[in-house]
Design an enzyme around this catalytic site. Structure first.
Site, mmCIF file in Angstrom:
data_model
loop_
_atom_site.group_PDB
_atom_site.id
_atom_site.type_symbol
_atom_site.label_atom_id
_atom_site.label_comp_id
_atom_site.label_asym_id
_atom_site.label_seq_id
_atom_site.Cartn_x
_atom_site.Cartn_y
_atom_site.Cartn_z
ATOM 1 N N ASP A 19 32.966 40.155 49.440
ATOM 2 C CA ASP A 19 34.083 40.100 50.396
ATOM 3 C C ASP A 19 33.893 38.893 51.310
ATOM 4 O OD1 ASP A 19 35.851 40.451 52.503
ATOM 5 O OD2 ASP A 19 35.576 42.628 52.559
ATOM 6 N N TYR B 188 50.936 39.003 58.668
ATOM 7 C CA TYR B 188 50.678 37.930 57.690
ATOM 8 C C TYR B 188 51.209 36.586 58.206
ATOM 9 C CZ TYR B 188 50.641 35.549 53.128
ATOM 10 O OH TYR B 188 50.434 34.658 52.094
ATOM 11 N N LYS C 297 48.945 33.258 58.897
ATOM 12 C CA LYS C 297 49.186 31.982 58.227
ATOM 13 C C LYS C 297 49.585 30.889 59.230
ATOM 14 C CE LYS C 297 48.066 33.146 54.011
ATOM 15 N NZ LYS C 297 46.938 32.503 53.303
ATOM 16 N N GLY D 277 49.718 38.729 41.605
ATOM 17 C CA GLY D 277 49.600 40.143 41.951
ATOM 18 C C GLY D 277 49.652 40.390 43.455
HETATM 19 N N1 LIG Z 1 51.776 35.031 45.968
HETATM 20 C C1 LIG Z 1 52.513 34.510 46.927
HETATM 21 O O1 LIG Z 1 53.761 34.675 46.953
HETATM 22 C C2 LIG Z 1 51.866 33.646 47.988
HETATM 23 C C3 LIG Z 1 52.722 32.862 48.792
HETATM 24 C C4 LIG Z 1 52.164 32.073 49.791
HETATM 25 C C5 LIG Z 1 50.786 32.061 49.968
HETATM 26 N N2 LIG Z 1 49.973 32.839 49.183
HETATM 27 C C6 LIG Z 1 48.542 32.783 49.458
HETATM 28 O O2 LIG Z 1 47.862 32.380 48.298
HETATM 29 C C7 LIG Z 1 46.526 32.905 48.327
HETATM 30 C C8 LIG Z 1 46.251 33.598 47.010
HETATM 31 O O3 LIG Z 1 47.152 34.685 46.884
HETATM 32 P P1 LIG Z 1 47.657 35.202 45.455
HETATM 33 O O4 LIG Z 1 49.133 35.147 45.450
HETATM 34 O O5 LIG Z 1 46.897 34.553 44.376
HETATM 35 O O6 LIG Z 1 47.243 36.740 45.609
HETATM 36 P P2 LIG Z 1 46.478 37.725 44.602
HETATM 37 O O7 LIG Z 1 47.055 37.592 43.235
HETATM 38 O O8 LIG Z 1 46.481 39.046 45.274
HETATM 39 O O9 LIG Z 1 44.998 37.132 44.531
HETATM 40 C C9 LIG Z 1 44.175 37.187 45.649
HETATM 41 C C10 LIG Z 1 42.776 36.766 45.249
HETATM 42 O O10 LIG Z 1 41.950 36.837 46.398
HETATM 43 C C11 LIG Z 1 40.864 37.715 46.145
HETATM 44 N N3 LIG Z 1 40.551 38.385 47.400
HETATM 45 C C12 LIG Z 1 41.347 39.185 48.147
HETATM 46 N N4 LIG Z 1 40.701 39.604 49.236
HETATM 47 C C13 LIG Z 1 39.457 39.051 49.178
HETATM 48 C C14 LIG Z 1 38.310 39.108 50.007
HETATM 49 N N5 LIG Z 1 38.307 39.844 51.129
HETATM 50 N N6 LIG Z 1 37.206 38.419 49.642
HETATM 51 C C15 LIG Z 1 37.178 37.681 48.508
HETATM 52 N N7 LIG Z 1 38.236 37.605 47.680
HETATM 53 C C16 LIG Z 1 39.353 38.272 48.010
HETATM 54 C C17 LIG Z 1 41.336 38.640 45.028
HETATM 55 O O11 LIG Z 1 40.288 39.102 44.210
HETATM 56 P P3 LIG Z 1 39.436 40.452 44.424
HETATM 57 O O12 LIG Z 1 40.419 41.572 44.521
HETATM 58 O O13 LIG Z 1 38.575 40.484 43.190
HETATM 59 O O14 LIG Z 1 38.644 40.230 45.669
HETATM 60 C C18 LIG Z 1 42.173 37.665 44.209
HETATM 61 O O15 LIG Z 1 41.328 36.907 43.367
HETATM 62 C C19 LIG Z 1 46.460 33.825 49.546
HETATM 63 O O16 LIG Z 1 45.872 33.157 50.620
HETATM 64 C C20 LIG Z 1 47.925 34.111 49.829
HETATM 65 O O17 LIG Z 1 48.119 34.434 51.177
HETATM 66 C C21 LIG Z 1 50.498 33.615 48.198
#
Ligand SMILES: NC(=O)c1ccc[n+]([C@@H]2O[C@H](COP(=O)([O-])OP(=O)(O)OC[C@H]3O[C@@H](n4cnc5c(N)ncnc54)[C@H](OP(=O)(O)O)[C@@H]3O)[C@@H](O)[C@H]2O)c1
Length: 266
Positions: free
Chosen positions: A68, A160, A164, A196
């Site tokens: 984590d 959130y 951000k 996801g």
């Molecule tokens: N998807 C969108 O629409 C979107 C839009 C704007 C920005 N973002 C940003 O993009 C980034 C990645 O998001 P995503 O869309 O790829 O989400 P995601 O599919 O939920 O992936 C999140 C990743 O972060 C890991 N994670 C979550 N909490 C963690 C923790 N406490 N310690 C270590 N690893 C952790 C998860 O793996 P584990 O569960 O194995 O830890 C997973 O690999 C984030 O910062 C999110 O805010 C996403």
């Protein structure tokens, strides 16, 4: 000139947090294709090992530092792994993140704390801890994965949006300090991305009016490619989606219209 110089990612030692899925996984794949050596972090150790083995089979050098990222000892492990396995670190990608959706007044206060811990404090403290290593790196950089919601806050995503905005303010304020140390800082602000993320939120207590179904948004592969390109070009900031850029521009030029539009959902 910081904004114009080019960097090759081949051989770069790059740590990516949140690399077991979504944007982090896509970025690990993209960086491996460009010849980077990787230190991958996420909580799900088995998934991380599978990713690592898959990338290694393609010829990439990969080390895992599971756990984590909100935990200080895990952050230290990420950096120690970079030192022990690759002799240092050139680029840190703060990608791990989590959200929650619902009305703020009815939300669990623990979610506010947790979102700030993972999305903001872990980003800030891992960056601070990485500075001594990065200073000794080759063409070093920090990449912070923010969000379009760090440019415009929206209802139902209050915690959130706040996290951000904090990441964006942190990035903007820190960039000149890091610049003096020879370290670049790239802020990536994705819009809705097809990962996801929406399944992994801490709470989904509302049907988001602007989300009509599962999926949608740009592909994580596109965000990853845009991020890698931006790193190679030494850019300071990107918004890797047309819809995201449109929202930021609309909010800059017609904030009252965006206020009116969002107020309908409040
Ligand atoms: N998807 C969108 O629409 C979107 C839009 C704007 C920005 N973002 C940003 O993009 C980034 C990645 O998001 P995503 O869309 O790829 O989400 P995601 O599919 O939920 O992936 C999140 C990743 O972060 C890991 N994670 C979550 N909490 C963690 C923790 N406490 N310690 C270590 N690893 C952790 C998860 O793996 P584990 O569960 O194995 O830890 C997973 O690999 C984030 O910062 C999110 O805010 C996403």
């Amino acid at each position: 000139m910081l904004g114009r110089r080019r960097r090759s990612l081949a051989g770069s030692r790059i740590a990516v947090t949140g690399a077991s899925g979504g944007i982090g996984l896509a970025l690990a794949e993209e960086l491996a294709r460009r010849g980077a050596r990787l230190i991958l972090n996420a909580r799900r150790e088995e998934v991380l090992r599978e990713v690592s083995e898959r990338l290694a089979a393609l010829g990439a050098e990969v080390a895992c530092a599971p756990g984590d990222i909100a935990d200080e000892t895990v952050r230290a492990r990420v950096l120690a792994t970079a030192s022990e396995r690759f002799g240092g670190l050139d680029i840190l990608v703060n990608n791990a993140g989590v959200g929650a959706f619902g009305r703020f007044a009815e939300a669990d206060p623990a979610n506010l704390r947790r979102i700030l811990e993972v999305d903001f404090f872990a980003t800030a403290e891992l960056t601070r801890a990485a500075i001594p290593l990065l200073r000794q790196g080759t063409r070093p950089a920090v990449v912070n994965i923010g969000s379009i919601l760090g440019h415009r806050g929206i209802p139902y995503a209050v915690e959130y949006s706040a996290a951000k905005f904090a990441v964006r303010g942190f990035s903007e304020a820190l960039r000149p300090e890091l610049g003096k140390l020879g370290i670049d800082l790239l802020l990536v602000s994705p819009g809705t991305t097809d990962t996801g993320f929406f399944d992994n939120v801490l709470a989904m207590r509302v049907k988001l009016p602007w989300r009509t179904g599962q999926g949608g948004g740009v592909s994580p592969a596109k965000v990853a490619a845009a991020t890698a390109d931006a790193l190679e070009r030494g850019r300071k900031e990107i918004i890797p989606s047309a819809a995201g850029r449109a929202l930021v521009l609309a909010n800059r030029w017609f904030p009252g219209v965006v206020d009116w539009w969002l107020a309908r959902y409040g």
